[in-house]
Design an enzyme around this catalytic site. Structure first.
Site, PDB file in Angstrom:
ATOM      1  CE  LYS A   1     -34.169 -58.502  31.914  1.00  0.00           C
ATOM      2  NZ  LYS A   1     -35.061 -57.507  31.278  1.00  0.00           N
ATOM      3  N   GLY A   2     -31.497 -58.688  38.376  1.00  0.00           N
ATOM      4  CA  GLY A   2     -31.109 -57.659  39.354  1.00  0.00           C
ATOM      5  C   GLY A   2     -29.642 -57.649  39.699  1.00  0.00           C
TER       6      GLY A   2
ATOM      7  CD  GLU B   1     -30.040 -64.443  44.064  1.00  0.00           C
ATOM      8  OE1 GLU B   1     -30.315 -63.344  43.537  1.00  0.00           O
ATOM      9  OE2 GLU B   1     -30.901 -65.314  44.247  1.00  0.00           O
TER      10      GLU B   1
ATOM     11  CG  ASP C   1     -35.910 -62.341  50.306  1.00  0.00           C
ATOM     12  OD1 ASP C   1     -36.535 -61.448  49.727  1.00  0.00           O
ATOM     13  OD2 ASP C   1     -35.848 -63.519  49.886  1.00  0.00           O
TER      14      ASP C   1
ATOM     15  CE  LYS D   1     -35.149 -56.889  52.397  1.00  0.00           C
ATOM     16  NZ  LYS D   1     -36.421 -56.584  51.720  1.00  0.00           N
TER      17      LYS D   1
ATOM     18  CG  PHE E   1     -39.816 -52.931  48.438  1.00  0.00           C
ATOM     19  CD1 PHE E   1     -39.174 -52.360  47.340  1.00  0.00           C
ATOM     20  CD2 PHE E   1     -40.646 -54.009  48.224  1.00  0.00           C
ATOM     21  CE1 PHE E   1     -39.357 -52.871  46.067  1.00  0.00           C
ATOM     22  CE2 PHE E   1     -40.836 -54.526  46.948  1.00  0.00           C
ATOM     23  CZ  PHE E   1     -40.193 -53.948  45.867  1.00  0.00           C
TER      24      PHE E   1
END
Lengths: 180, 328
Positions: free
Chosen positions: A42-43, A98, A102, A130, A151
């Site tokens: 969902k991000g 996206e 990472d 990242k 984070f």
């Protein structure tokens, strides 16, 4: 600044400015073509809506969901597609949206799955990259920001479903996710 | 995940108390027989926690390994369940666990003998011998599995003398202690913490199985640590080619020019030209690995290497576990 943030990396204004720049670049690259934006839930939804509204080309939208799937005791961590795209992407220009890339492992899995459906083209556009955590080479064609190995939350990114709606992107204080 | 461990002297009614406590709380009762059944069904191994009088079916080394396996089995159950463990060494396995209550049930010898005579219908001498044999077996189990020579009262939160109390009264004492300690409340942990604990338990299980040479395919024996096996299988799933310890890098030489220190990173990913080294949570090992990686980067600047800490490893696995399906 939210009390749980150690530091704001990108303000609301900086984010909007950068998304506008990226949208202009993508619109230029895909001039005269129709683009299928496949967003990983969902991000990335916050990023998607702002990006799509800024594009000046025709776009279609679709979504992918990912969940963990441990078929056995000795194979933790593998993922499965819990929600597949609804449309046929064969012959289409596809862009995977996206929120953050990472290690690249899951994205590699997604790209393998989607490329098997024979799109005309397949690229990645991520809000945050990242890169220092990369384990596999993933060609990220479009990125808003490259970030350090911390984070982060905000603008769609969460910790335990919290902080998604923050208008900025910030580094979460370690005691919050370490439970201290 | 709340844990009640009950250790008892044979004949002191500890088992009856444990059963009633688990029934009243709705906790899962884990007995030695239950643990043996799990080990037998899951791993095709026969190991008796109860044993027979005088038998020493395993040497102390193997007993220690089985103790690790028992620990891992119990820990695995404890992650998602509230447990009452009976005579499984739970007081040692969960000794540092914050949401545990450790109970010891004792009774005077004559009371114990009387209880055994009533339960078995046997004579006084038979009951007395049975108690002595069981006490010896229990001591042997603690000694070989957990290196404990004696039971010490300070190990327990509550010591109950059932010689002067009915079983129901003993149960009420245990329940009162649980209420006072607020165990049922503090036993809840977040789903992500639970999943991370599950992973650590899985790795402990793999470690115990490795030592027992259970996996006949030989795949476990290839790796020095179970987390490396987990990582290798993860890479297999994602279609990432890997090589295990393909190269050793000399880091230091002695005065004669012999290699005094070297480093073999765990994995090489040829498609990314990247070495990956996994490390555990032990700080001493993390510091040592950090130093080696730093030295490698200084001596071999063209070599790309990633040090994957325990938290990175768990983050990799739980990126999509902490959230519900269809979320990312």
């Amino acid at each position: 600044m939210h009390e749980d943030l150690e530091k704001v990396l990108f303000t609301h204004e900086q984010i909007h400015q950068r998304i506008s720049e990226l949208a202009e670049e993508i619109s230029r690259d895909y001039q005269g073509r129709e683009l299928m934006l496949v967003t990983v839930l969902k991000g990335a939804v916050f990023f998607l809506t702002h990006l799509a509204q800024s594009l000046t080309i025709q776009v279609k939208l679709d979504f992918l969901g990912i969940a963990s799937f441990s078929p056995g005791k000795t194979l933790p961590g593998v993922v499965r597609i819990s929600k597949d795209v609804d449309q046929d992407i064969q012959g289409m220009d596809v862009m995977v949206i996206e929120d953050i890339v990472d290690t690249g492992l899951t994205l590699r899995y997604l790209l393998n799955v989607l490329s098997g459906r024979h799109p005309r083209s397949l690229v990645v556009c991520t809000f945050l990259d990242k890169a220092t955590r990369r384990l596999v080479d993933i060609p990220v064609k479009y990125r808003c920001f490259e970030i350090p190995d911390r984070f982060v939350v905000g603008f769609g990114l969460d910790y335990n479903q919290r902080y998604r709606t923050l208008p900025c992107v910030g580094i979460l204080k370690s005691h919050v996710y370490q439970g201290k | 995940m709340a844990i009640i461990t009950i250790s008892h002297q044979y004949g002191s009614r500890g088992e009856s108390i444990a059963r009633e406590v688990s029934h009243r709380l709705g906790f899962i009762l884990v007995t030695p027989a239950k643990v043996e059944e799990i080990i037998r069904e899951r791993y095709q191994l026969d190991y008796s926690l109860t044993g027979q009088t005088g038998e020493t079916s395993h040497d102390s080394h193997t007993s220690k390994i089985f103790a690790n396996l028992i620990s891992a089995v119990l820990a695995d159950m404890a992650v998602l369940n509230d447990l009452v463990t009976l005579e499984c060494g739970g007081q040692f396995i969960f000794r540092s666990f914050p949401n545990a209550l450790h109970i010891r049930v004792i009774a005077p010898r004559d009371i114990r003998v009387h209880n055994i005579m009533r339960d078995t219908g046997g004579a006084f001498d038979q009951a007395l011998h049975a108690i002595e044999d069981e006490d010896r077996r229990h001591a042997r189990f603690l000694r070989s599995s957990f290196r404990r020579l004696t039971e010490t009262p300070e190990r327990y939160d509550l010591l109950i003398n059932s010689g002067t109390l009915e079983v129901d009264h003993c149960v009420e004492l245990v329940l009162a202690a649980i209420r006072i300690k607020r165990l049922s409340e503090y036993g809840m942990v977040s789903s992500e913490t639970t999943e991370r604990a599950k992973l650590r338990n899985q790795i402990r299980l793999l470690r115990a199985l490795t030592r027992l040479s259970i996996e006949k395919s030989g795949s476990l024996t290839q790796f020095a640590h179970p987390s490396e096996l987990v990582f290798a299988r993860l890479l297999d799933f994602y279609g990432i080619r890997w090589q295990y310890e393909p190269r050793t890098f000399p880091l230091r030489y002695d005065e004669e020019g012999n290699i005094a220190e070297a480093f073999s990173p765990d994995f090489y990913l040829p498609d990314s030209d990247l070495y990956v080294e996994l490390t555990t949570m032990k700080q001493s090992l993390v510091t040592k690995k950090n130093r080696k990686v730093k030295r490698l980067r200084e001596l071999y600047p063209d070599i790309k290497i990633r040090l994957l800490y325990q938290k990175d490893f768990e983050d990799l696995i739980f990126k999509y576990t902490a959230r519900s399906p269809s979320e990312a």
